[in-house]
Design a protein around this motif. Structure first.
Motif, PDB file in Angstrom:
ATOM      1  N   SER A  19     -23.795  10.042  -5.108  1.00 31.86           N
ATOM      2  CA  SER A  19     -23.310   8.922  -4.411  1.00 31.86           C
ATOM      3  C   SER A  19     -23.201   7.710  -4.775  1.00 31.86           C
ATOM      4  O   SER A  19     -23.952   7.239  -5.425  1.00 31.86           O
ATOM      5  CB  SER A  19     -24.081   9.099  -2.902  1.00 31.86           C
ATOM      6  N   PRO A  20     -22.256   7.060  -4.626  1.00 33.78           N
ATOM      7  CA  PRO A  20     -22.029   5.653  -4.999  1.00 33.78           C
ATOM      8  C   PRO A  20     -23.043   4.713  -4.202  1.00 33.78           C
ATOM      9  O   PRO A  20     -23.480   5.165  -3.225  1.00 33.78           O
ATOM     10  CB  PRO A  20     -20.627   5.214  -5.018  1.00 33.78           C
ATOM     11  N   SER A  21     -23.123   3.425  -4.793  1.00 31.75           N
ATOM     12  CA  SER A  21     -23.893   2.625  -3.738  1.00 31.75           C
ATOM     13  C   SER A  21     -23.151   1.527  -3.211  1.00 31.75           C
ATOM     14  O   SER A  21     -22.408   0.725  -4.150  1.00 31.75           O
ATOM     15  CB  SER A  21     -25.150   1.885  -4.694  1.00 31.75           C
ATOM     16  N   ILE A  22     -22.918   1.694  -2.063  1.00 31.15           N
ATOM     17  CA  ILE A  22     -22.228   0.749  -1.323  1.00 31.15           C
ATOM     18  C   ILE A  22     -22.788  -0.187  -0.429  1.00 31.15           C
ATOM     19  O   ILE A  22     -23.586  -0.002   0.453  1.00 31.15           O
ATOM     20  CB  ILE A  22     -20.808   1.552  -0.457  1.00 31.15           C
TER      21      ILE A  22
ATOM     22  N   TYR B   1     -20.148   9.279   5.214  1.00 32.79           N
ATOM     23  CA  TYR B   1     -20.654   8.853   3.978  1.00 32.79           C
ATOM     24  C   TYR B   1     -21.972   8.023   4.097  1.00 32.79           C
ATOM     25  O   TYR B   1     -22.073   7.251   3.488  1.00 32.79           O
ATOM     26  CB  TYR B   1     -19.537   8.288   3.105  1.00 32.79           C
TER      27      TYR B   1
ATOM     28  N   SER C  24     -24.798   8.464   2.860  1.00 34.25           N
ATOM     29  CA  SER C  24     -25.601   8.545   1.860  1.00 34.25           C
ATOM     30  C   SER C  24     -25.149   7.434   0.821  1.00 34.25           C
ATOM     31  O   SER C  24     -25.869   7.052   0.052  1.00 34.25           O
ATOM     32  CB  SER C  24     -25.549   9.914   1.130  1.00 34.25           C
ATOM     33  N   ASP C  25     -23.774   7.144   0.832  1.00 34.55           N
ATOM     34  CA  ASP C  25     -23.181   5.985   0.273  1.00 34.55           C
ATOM     35  C   ASP C  25     -23.775   4.736   0.380  1.00 34.55           C
ATOM     36  O   ASP C  25     -23.725   3.676  -0.533  1.00 34.55           O
ATOM     37  CB  ASP C  25     -21.850   6.084   0.316  1.00 34.55           C
TER      38      ASP C  25
ATOM     39  N   CYS D 278     -25.285  -3.317  -6.484  1.00 36.47           N
ATOM     40  CA  CYS D 278     -24.514  -2.215  -5.681  1.00 36.47           C
ATOM     41  C   CYS D 278     -23.320  -1.789  -6.725  1.00 36.47           C
ATOM     42  O   CYS D 278     -23.084  -2.608  -7.578  1.00 36.47           O
ATOM     43  CB  CYS D 278     -23.900  -2.222  -4.355  1.00 36.47           C
ATOM     44  N   ASP D 279     -22.862  -0.699  -6.679  1.00 38.58           N
ATOM     45  CA  ASP D 279     -21.627  -0.381  -7.270  1.00 38.58           C
ATOM     46  C   ASP D 279     -20.203  -0.900  -6.603  1.00 38.58           C
ATOM     47  O   ASP D 279     -19.377  -1.611  -7.500  1.00 38.58           O
ATOM     48  CB  ASP D 279     -21.281   1.203  -7.039  1.00 38.58           C
TER      49      ASP D 279
ATOM     50  N   ARG E 103     -14.754   5.141  -3.390  1.00 36.78           N
ATOM     51  CA  ARG E 103     -16.033   5.828  -3.695  1.00 36.78           C
ATOM     52  C   ARG E 103     -15.994   6.295  -4.939  1.00 36.78           C
ATOM     53  O   ARG E 103     -17.297   6.668  -5.585  1.00 36.78           O
ATOM     54  CB  ARG E 103     -16.631   6.650  -2.563  1.00 36.78           C
TER      55      ARG E 103
END
Length: 248
Positions: free
Chosen positions: A2-5, A25, A27-28, A71-72, A175
Motif C-alpha cells: 500500500s502507498p503512504s497517503i 483503502y 491501509s493506505d 508520505c508517498d 495510489r
C-alpha cells in the motif's frame, strides 16, 4: 504494498471522501489532517487512523514518526487554504488538489459565481499542487452542464457531487503513484480573487448593460442564506435575487 497517503480534508467533500477512503483503502492512510476536532477528525480517530488538527507547518511536519518522515502522496480534499512548499515537499510524489472548476477556467475563488457570469465551461478538476494557485498539471476532470435555471447555489451543490465522483474515479490511479499529467494553458483560463466578488455584485441602475449580463450576475449571486446582488436608489440599498424557470 500500500502507498503512504496523507489526506487534508474539510467540509462535506472532505468528510465523504475520507469515509470512502477508510471504507475502501484504509491501509493506505498514514494520517488525516483537519481544520479542527470536527466530524472528520472523529471519523479518522474512531477508525484507528492517525488524525491531526492543522495549526502550522512545524506542528504538521513534527506529527510524523521519526522513522517515517515522508508520505508517498498528499491529497487536498476541499482544503480551504494554500499549503506551503515545505508541506508540498514532505510527500515524495507531491500533493494533488481538488478544485471545483473546469481548469484553467475560474482558478482561485468563487468558481460558481464566475462560471455563470463568464458563461464558461464548468466542472471539477484534480491537479498537482505547485507553488501557485490552482496552476498545477491536470490529472483528471469532469464537465458539469448547466442551464438558465442554475444559480450560484445549484452550481455549488453540483460541484460537490461532481467532486466526490471524480475523487472516487481517480484515486485508484493516484495510489499507483503513476498518473497522467497535462499542463494547463493558463492563457485560456481565468483567475479571480475573493475581493472581486462584492464589486461585481453591485448593480448600477443607470449604467448600460444587456439582459444577458444582468440575468447572469443576478443568478450567479442567488444563494439561499447568503448575500445577493444589491443596488442603491435614493440612498436606500436593496438586495435582489432571481428565479428563472423553463416554460413547458
Amino acid at each position: 504494498m500500500s502507498p503512504s497517503i496523507v489526506v487534508f480534508a474539510d467540509a462535506e467533500v472532505g468528510f465523504c471522501c475520507t469515509q470512502w477512503l477508510i471504507d475502501n483503502y484504509k491501509s493506505d492512510l498514514t494520517m488525516v489532517v483537519t481544520t479542527s476536532q470536527n466530524q472528520i477528525f472523529d471519523l479518522a480517530k474512531n477508525n484507528g487512523v492517525s488524525s491531526h488538527v492543522f495549526q502550522d507547518d512545524i506542528s504538521y511536519l513534527r506529527s510524523f514518526n521519526v522513522e517515517e518522515t515522508l508520505c508517498d502522496i498528499g491529497l487536498l480534499l476541499w482544503w480551504p487554504s494554500i499549503i506551503s512548499p515545505s508541506i508540498i515537499n514532505s510527500a515524495r510524489h507531491g500533493f494533488v488538489n481538488t478544485h471545483p472548476s473546469f481548469l484553467p477556467f475560474n482558478r482561485g475563488k468563487n468558481y460558481n459565481f464566475w462560471a455563470l457570469v463568464e458563461e464558461c465551461t464548468f466542472g471539477v478538476s484534480i491537479h498537482t499542487v505547485e507553488e501557485g494557485i490552482d496552476c498545477g498539471d491536470i490529472i483528471s476532470q469532469k464537465k458539469i452542464n448547466y442551464t438558465w435555471e442554475d444559480t450560484g447555489e445549484t452550481l455549488y451543490f453540483k460541484a460537490i457531487a461532481g467532486m466526490k465522483e471524480l475523487v472516487f474515479d481517480t484515486y485508484p490511479l493516484l495510489r499507483q503513484l503513476r498518473f497522467p499529467r497535462k499542463k494547463q494553458d493558463l492563457s485560456k483560463g481565468s483567475f479571480h480573487f475573493s475581493s472581486e466578488l462584492e464589486p461585481a455584485s453591485i448593480i448600477a441602475l443607470d449604467q448600460p448593460t444587456t439582459p444577458r449580463q444582468l440575468f447572469n450576475v443576478l443568478r450567479a449571486r442567488t444563494f439561499q442564506g447568503y448575500p445577493a446582488c444589491r443596488f442603491l436608489d435614493n440612498g436606500v440599498e436593496y438586495e435582489v435575487r432571481i428565479d428563472i424557470t423553463e416554460r413547458e
